[in-house]
Scaffold this active site. Structure first.
Site, PDB file in Angstrom:
ATOM      1  N   SER A  22       0.551  -1.259   0.366  1.00 58.57           N
ATOM      2  CA  SER A  22      -0.374   0.314  -0.164  1.00 58.57           C
ATOM      3  C   SER A  22       1.226   1.718   0.072  1.00 58.57           C
ATOM      4  O   SER A  22       0.436   2.677  -0.097  1.00 58.57           O
ATOM      5  CB  SER A  22      -0.689   0.169   1.412  1.00 58.57           C
ATOM      6  OG  SER A  22      -0.144  -0.049   2.598  1.00 58.57           O
ATOM      7  N   ASN A 109      -1.312  -2.268  13.230  1.00 57.60           N
ATOM      8  CA  ASN A 109      -3.511  -2.320  13.383  1.00 57.60           C
ATOM      9  C   ASN A 109      -3.893  -1.181  13.505  1.00 57.60           C
ATOM     10  O   ASN A 109      -4.429  -0.286  13.548  1.00 57.60           O
ATOM     11  CB  ASN A 109      -4.137  -3.414  14.237  1.00 57.60           C
ATOM     12  CG  ASN A 109      -3.668  -5.204  13.150  1.00 57.60           C
ATOM     13  OD1 ASN A 109      -3.130  -4.896  11.730  1.00 57.60           O
ATOM     14  ND2 ASN A 109      -4.245  -5.632  13.462  1.00 57.60           N
ATOM     15  N   THR A 154     -39.502  27.401  -7.855  1.00 61.06           N
ATOM     16  CA  THR A 154     -40.589  26.650  -7.249  1.00 61.06           C
ATOM     17  C   THR A 154     -40.262  25.821  -8.149  1.00 61.06           C
ATOM     18  O   THR A 154     -40.467  26.056  -9.521  1.00 61.06           O
ATOM     19  CB  THR A 154     -41.104  25.883  -6.746  1.00 61.06           C
ATOM     20  OG1 THR A 154     -42.050  26.450  -7.028  1.00 61.06           O
ATOM     21  CG2 THR A 154     -40.933  27.245  -5.350  1.00 61.06           C
ATOM     22  N   HIS A 155     -39.754  24.233  -8.476  1.00 58.90           N
ATOM     23  CA  HIS A 155     -39.764  23.402 -10.140  1.00 58.90           C
ATOM     24  C   HIS A 155     -38.924  23.402 -10.923  1.00 58.90           C
ATOM     25  O   HIS A 155     -39.822  24.081 -12.291  1.00 58.90           O
ATOM     26  CB  HIS A 155     -41.522  22.909 -10.327  1.00 58.90           C
ATOM     27  CG  HIS A 155     -42.012  23.029  -9.061  1.00 58.90           C
ATOM     28  ND1 HIS A 155     -42.106  21.638  -8.653  1.00 58.90           N
ATOM     29  CD2 HIS A 155     -42.591  23.512  -8.623  1.00 58.90           C
ATOM     30  CE1 HIS A 155     -43.248  21.168  -7.906  1.00 58.90           C
ATOM     31  NE2 HIS A 155     -43.473  22.211  -8.086  1.00 58.90           N
ATOM     32  N   SER A 276     -14.023  27.118 -26.799  1.00 60.94           N
ATOM     33  CA  SER A 276     -14.391  26.295 -27.571  1.00 60.94           C
ATOM     34  C   SER A 276     -13.388  25.635 -28.659  1.00 60.94           C
ATOM     35  O   SER A 276     -13.009  26.544 -29.195  1.00 60.94           O
ATOM     36  CB  SER A 276     -15.511  25.737 -27.902  1.00 60.94           C
ATOM     37  OG  SER A 276     -15.865  25.412 -28.881  1.00 60.94           O
ATOM     38  N   LYS A 282     -17.692  30.390 -27.867  1.00 61.91           N
ATOM     39  CA  LYS A 282     -18.005  30.229 -26.695  1.00 61.91           C
ATOM     40  C   LYS A 282     -17.425  30.614 -25.416  1.00 61.91           C
ATOM     41  O   LYS A 282     -15.782  30.852 -25.694  1.00 61.91           O
ATOM     42  CB  LYS A 282     -18.011  28.652 -26.770  1.00 61.91           C
ATOM     43  CG  LYS A 282     -18.874  27.572 -27.676  1.00 61.91           C
ATOM     44  CD  LYS A 282     -20.263  28.023 -27.231  1.00 61.91           C
ATOM     45  CE  LYS A 282     -20.608  27.512 -25.359  1.00 61.91           C
ATOM     46  NZ  LYS A 282     -20.667  26.291 -26.086  1.00 61.91           N
ATOM     47  N   ASN A 284     -17.567  28.748 -21.854  1.00 55.79           N
ATOM     48  CA  ASN A 284     -18.038  28.038 -20.570  1.00 55.79           C
ATOM     49  C   ASN A 284     -17.624  28.061 -19.347  1.00 55.79           C
ATOM     50  O   ASN A 284     -16.424  28.331 -19.194  1.00 55.79           O
ATOM     51  CB  ASN A 284     -17.324  26.912 -21.130  1.00 55.79           C
ATOM     52  CG  ASN A 284     -17.916  26.192 -22.633  1.00 55.79           C
ATOM     53  OD1 ASN A 284     -19.007  26.753 -23.459  1.00 55.79           O
ATOM     54  ND2 ASN A 284     -16.970  26.011 -23.921  1.00 55.79           N
ATOM     55  N   GLU A 289     -18.914  23.191 -13.907  1.00 58.85           N
ATOM     56  CA  GLU A 289     -19.295  22.175 -14.500  1.00 58.85           C
ATOM     57  C   GLU A 289     -18.428  20.897 -13.266  1.00 58.85           C
ATOM     58  O   GLU A 289     -19.268  19.441 -13.336  1.00 58.85           O
ATOM     59  CB  GLU A 289     -19.125  22.489 -15.883  1.00 58.85           C
ATOM     60  CG  GLU A 289     -20.354  23.102 -16.448  1.00 58.85           C
ATOM     61  CD  GLU A 289     -20.201  22.530 -18.162  1.00 58.85           C
ATOM     62  OE1 GLU A 289     -19.603  22.606 -18.156  1.00 58.85           O
ATOM     63  OE2 GLU A 289     -20.727  23.552 -18.449  1.00 58.85           O
ATOM     64  N   GLN A 321      -7.214  -1.598   4.416  1.00 59.00           N
ATOM     65  CA  GLN A 321      -6.119  -1.056   3.459  1.00 59.00           C
ATOM     66  C   GLN A 321      -6.507  -0.222   2.228  1.00 59.00           C
ATOM     67  O   GLN A 321      -6.157   0.755   2.286  1.00 59.00           O
ATOM     68  CB  GLN A 321      -5.417  -2.063   3.008  1.00 59.00           C
ATOM     69  CG  GLN A 321      -3.939  -1.375   2.391  1.00 59.00           C
ATOM     70  CD  GLN A 321      -3.188  -3.023   1.852  1.00 59.00           C
ATOM     71  OE1 GLN A 321      -2.035  -3.097   2.705  1.00 59.00           O
ATOM     72  NE2 GLN A 321      -3.176  -2.911   0.327  1.00 59.00           N
ATOM     73  N   LYS A 324      -8.459   3.974   2.715  1.00 62.95           N
ATOM     74  CA  LYS A 324      -7.127   5.254   2.122  1.00 62.95           C
ATOM     75  C   LYS A 324      -7.272   5.565   0.843  1.00 62.95           C
ATOM     76  O   LYS A 324      -7.441   7.022   0.932  1.00 62.95           O
ATOM     77  CB  LYS A 324      -5.661   4.796   2.339  1.00 62.95           C
ATOM     78  CG  LYS A 324      -5.482   4.656   4.386  1.00 62.95           C
ATOM     79  CD  LYS A 324      -3.867   4.008   3.782  1.00 62.95           C
ATOM     80  CE  LYS A 324      -4.011   2.632   5.368  1.00 62.95           C
ATOM     81  NZ  LYS A 324      -4.737   1.732   4.909  1.00 62.95           N
TER      82      LYS A 324
END
Length: 453
Positions: A22, A109, A154-155, A276, A282, A284, A289, A321, A324
């Protein structure tokens, strides 16, 4: 050479060594592992289990190893499996017998359990600072936009007018709860497992309270089996992280919508946008995102650890193990997301005029028109029906409620009078809210005052 080789008559294959190791990911716990080892050596010396001169030599050498790791002068090996055995092996190579005595009265341990808790304690505090910075940014944005009106939804349909400050303070409350959740998680993380041995404790007369004090733990895990096999605190941390990422994702979804041409409520700073490869026009909102996308990744980290733990008998199992990787990934993802999100919203431009223009369509004063009739003595359900008919009439006529003449309004109810126009003015609708925690200008000012206190 492996530190546990005595029992075995055959070497592990290279593929088994690689699969078992590990060190590739748990090496980031080097500082916590060295800190725990130094405290353990001090405790052994205090209890007369280890010569004080050996303990001092161990501490000095461990600090040398720590500096060399941070300077990039030490290379870890798969042969030694994990960070614990790598560091112990280096220590033993340098000081011989005293290094071999360090592992007295402890197991890997309880060693890994204390390392993870020390690591998470530090990270929870760092996340707390990032949440504070985000809350401060939201407070400033809200304070500067107390008079900015916008549609409340709302909605995802325009519902009632609100202030941008009120909308931002809703997210402030979400992140405040996140901060409280992490703080509460810290209480259950802040318990010392070291000194529990492999599972049953130890025959040596150790002092776990001294260890707790030395390592800055609030208390000692009361049951040795639970101490080495407990990962509840890590599951809880991942749950807190998932909820926090959910809040970031919800906010990002709104910012992405608001930055479209259709909404045009905000504009992201160029420093937090991308272009873009084919469409030159564009711009973005990729940071928002990405945060929205990375939320699913943190959810996956939570499900990973829950699945790892779901069928494990007491006490420690090698499955653990794998705890992590999801833990480290969630920490890294959440911290990066909080940091970039705070920078992003602190630099975005708010299109105040566009927000206010959007409020003037969609019959957002309809509820206030109904409340006006309630004040005139008409039952709310009847008011609801009257205003619904007015809205339908307005849709066909291509008008807003406030654009109807008093004569037109009286055609629906004789209770309408000249004062209706004052009641359904957008800013008047906002100001009229009286309930505690509402969007009214006075209420938002009070919310800001409470935050400042």
């Amino acid at each position: 050479m492996k530190l546990w080789k005595g029992r075995f008559s055959k070497e592990a294959t290279s593929s088994a060594n690689e699969f078992n190791a590990s060190i590739e990911f748990d090496q980031r716990l080097y500082k916590q592992d060295i800190t725990g080892s130094i405290a353990h050596a001090k405790m052994l010396a205090k209890q007369g289990i280890l010569d004080s001169s050996d303990a001092q030599l161990i501490e000095k050498t461990m600090l040398d190893i720590l500096k060399e790791i941070e300077d990039g002068k030490i290379t870890f090996t798969i042969e030694q499996e994990d960070i614990h055995m790598n560091i112990e092996s280096i220590l033993t190579q340098r000081i011989g017998q005293p290094g071999k005595r360090l592992h007295t009265a402890r197991s890997r341990n309880d060693q890994v359990a204390v390392d993870i808790r020390l690591y998470l304690k530090d990270e929870i505090n760092e996340i707390g600072k990032l949440l504070e910075a985000l809350k401060d940014t939201l407070y400033t944005l809200a304070k500067n936009n107390q008079d900015t009106v916008m549609p409340g939804y709302t909605h995802l349909q325009r519902a009632q007018p609100v202030t941008l400050a009120h909308h931002l303070l809703a997210y402030y409350q979400m992140f405040k709860r996140d901060e409280e959740r992490f703080s509460d998680c810290l209480k259950r993380t802040d318990s010392l497992p070291l000194g529990s041995g492999a599972l049953a404790g130890t025959t040596y007369h150790t002092d776990r309270d001294f260890l707790a004090q030395e390592l800055g733990f609030a208390n000692v895990c009361p049951n040795s089996m639970d101490a080495v096999s407990d990962r509840d605190f890590a599951v809880e941390f991942l749950s807190c992280s998932s909820i926090c990422m959910m809040h970031l994702s919800r906010f990002c979804e709104e910012l992405i919508l608001w930055s479209t041409t259709e909404f045009n409520f905000i504009e992201m700073d160029d420093a937090f946008s991308t272009g873009s490869s084919i469409m030159p026009q564009k711009k973005n909102p990729d940071m928002a995102e990405l945060i929205r996308g990375k939320t699913g990744r943190v959810y996956g980290d939570l499900m990973t650890l829950l699945t790892i733990m779901k069928g494990l008998p007491l006490a420690y199992n090698k499955d653990m193990q794998e705890d992590k990787l999801p833990l480290f990934d969630a920490v890294d993802t959440l911290k990066a997301s909080l940091s970039i999100f705070t920078e992003m919203i602190s630099t975005m431009k708010v299109n105040i005029e566009k927000m206010e223009k959007a409020v003037k369509s969609g019959f957002m004063n309809a509820t206030d028109a109904a409340d006006y009739l309630v004040a005139k003595g008409l039952p709310f359900r009847d008011c609801h029906e009257v205003i619904g008919k007015i809205v339908l009439y307005c849709i066909h006529a291509g008008k807003a409620i406030e654009e109807l003449s008093l004569e037109e309004l009286k055609g629906f109810s004789d209770l309408f009078d000249q004062d209706i126009y004052e009641s359904i003015d957008i800013r008047a609708c906002i100001a009229a809210k009286k309930s505690k925690g509402s969007t009214s200008f006075e209420s938002v000012k009070e919310q800001l005052n409470q935050i400042k206190k």
